[in-house]
Design an enzyme around this catalytic site. Structure first.
Site, short mmCIF file in Angstrom:
data_model
loop_
_atom_site.label_atom_id
_atom_site.label_comp_id
_atom_site.label_asym_id
_atom_site.label_seq_id
_atom_site.Cartn_x
_atom_site.Cartn_y
_atom_site.Cartn_z
NE ARG A 60 53.12 45.29 48.43
CZ ARG A 60 54.26 44.66 48.15
NH1 ARG A 60 54.85 44.82 46.97
NH2 ARG A 60 54.81 43.85 49.03
CG HIS A 64 55.97 48.81 50.56
ND1 HIS A 64 56.55 47.58 50.35
CD2 HIS A 64 54.76 48.54 51.12
CE1 HIS A 64 55.73 46.62 50.76
NE2 HIS A 64 54.63 47.19 51.22
CG ASN A 92 59.92 46.91 48.91
OD1 ASN A 92 58.69 46.97 48.99
ND2 ASN A 92 60.71 47.73 49.59
CG HIS A 192 45.70 44.27 51.32
ND1 HIS A 192 46.23 43.42 52.27
CD2 HIS A 192 46.77 44.97 50.83
CE1 HIS A 192 47.53 43.62 52.39
NE2 HIS A 192 47.88 44.55 51.53
#
Length: 317
Positions: A60, A64, A92, A192
């Site tokens: 992740r 991001h 975040n 995911h």
């Protein structure tokens, strides 16, 4: 005529050299520090072995990072008088994690290389790949040679990072703005298949959605009350510590945890691809790897742009 041919040849060679220097390559560190990638892999494997969830967290971080002005390590910068840290952006804050593992990797890589030659942005990219592999997923050749930013933008992060509350048109547009298509959207959402989500990100879905399996909704409500418990965790799919196709199988059964998950399967243009991935792990793995390489190539800083940070948390002065 001969001189003209010579000029064209020289121009071609210069262009080839420019492409070599300023393009990302899996072999970027082969000569300058061949020990770098094995060092990263060793620490990632140890971190994931200690806490399986860490694999999803490291994946992740790369995602991001790349979505906010490119894959430049900007997410790793702490707040200062001149840096408005992306760590404090909505997507975040109290959510992004694994920064200590990145610090550990950076220290070890600089040690084995003898000096700071590997960028924090590249560390994020390699750690993401190694995390997926550690959890049983596919591998791919990470293209390397990114350099680190000297700036960060919480404001931009708040505007461009996809939200767990997005519907399909919003998701498609969000990824399109990054140069990613619908296939990339579905494949990368398959990330995911590992990890957990906080209650506040799926509360509205389990209490108000109509496109949800009733037994699944009831199960999730047990640990996510209508009020309070915002940070209570639930798995994004039934096997959150294994990289598989359970995520897509869940979507077909209307058991997607987030609104943005189930949006991929609900009568829209991505339904067929979700079905394909749910039934064909090899196709998903192949597409996931290709889309990770594509995402990792979003607006990298190369050549003399940016810097190689000594500490991933702050710019060099």
């Amino acid at each position: 005529m001969a001189s003209g041919t010579k000029f064209l040849l020289q121009t071609f060679v210069l262009l080839a050299l420019a492409t070599t220097v300023f393009s990302l390559s899996p072999r970027f560190y082969n000569q300058v520090c061949p020990q770098a990638l094995p060092a990263i892999k060793k620490i990632v494997q140890a971190a994931v072995h200690q806490e399986r969830r860490m694999g999803a967290s490291l994946l992740r971080l790369h995602f991001h990072d790349c979505f906010v002005n490119g894959c430049d390590g900007s997410l790793l910068l702490d707040s200062t008088s001149t840096i408005d840290s992306e760590k404090n952006a909505f997507a975040n804050l109290n959510s992004a994690r694994g920064f200590e593992v990145i610090d550990q990797i950076k220290a070890e890589v600089d040690k084995v290389c003898g000096r700071p030659v590997v960028s924090c942005a590249d560390i994020l990219a390699v750690a993401a790949r190694d995390s997926v592999v550690a959890l049983g997923g596919p591998s791919w050749k990470v293209r390397l040679g990114r350099r680190d930013s000297t700036t960060a933008s919480k404001t931009l992060a708040n505007s461009v990072l996809p939200s767990p509350f997005m519907d399909l048109p919003a998701l498609i547009n969000n990824f399109k703005n990054q140069g990613l298509n619908q296939r990339d959207l579905v494949a990368l959402s398959g990330g995911h298949t590992i990890g957990l989500a906080q209650c506040f990100t799926f509360r509205n879905r389990i209490y108000n959605a109509t496109n949800i399996n009733s037994a699944f909704a009831k199960e999730r409500r047990a640990t996510c009350p209508r009020d309070g418990g915002d940070a209570n965790l639930a798995p994004l799919d039934p096997t959150p510590a294994r990289f598989d196709t359970s995520y897509f199988k869940n979507l077909v059964k209307k058991r997607g945890l987030l609104i943005s998950d189930q949006a991929l399967f609900g009568g829209g243009s991505t339904d067929d691809l979700v079905k394909i991935y749910s039934l064909n792990p090899e196709v998903f793995w192949d597409d996931f790897a290709k889309s990770m390489i594509k995402m990792g190539n979003i607006k990298p800083l190369t050549g003399k742009q940016g810097q190689i940070r000594v500490s991933c948390r702050k710019v060099n002065w």
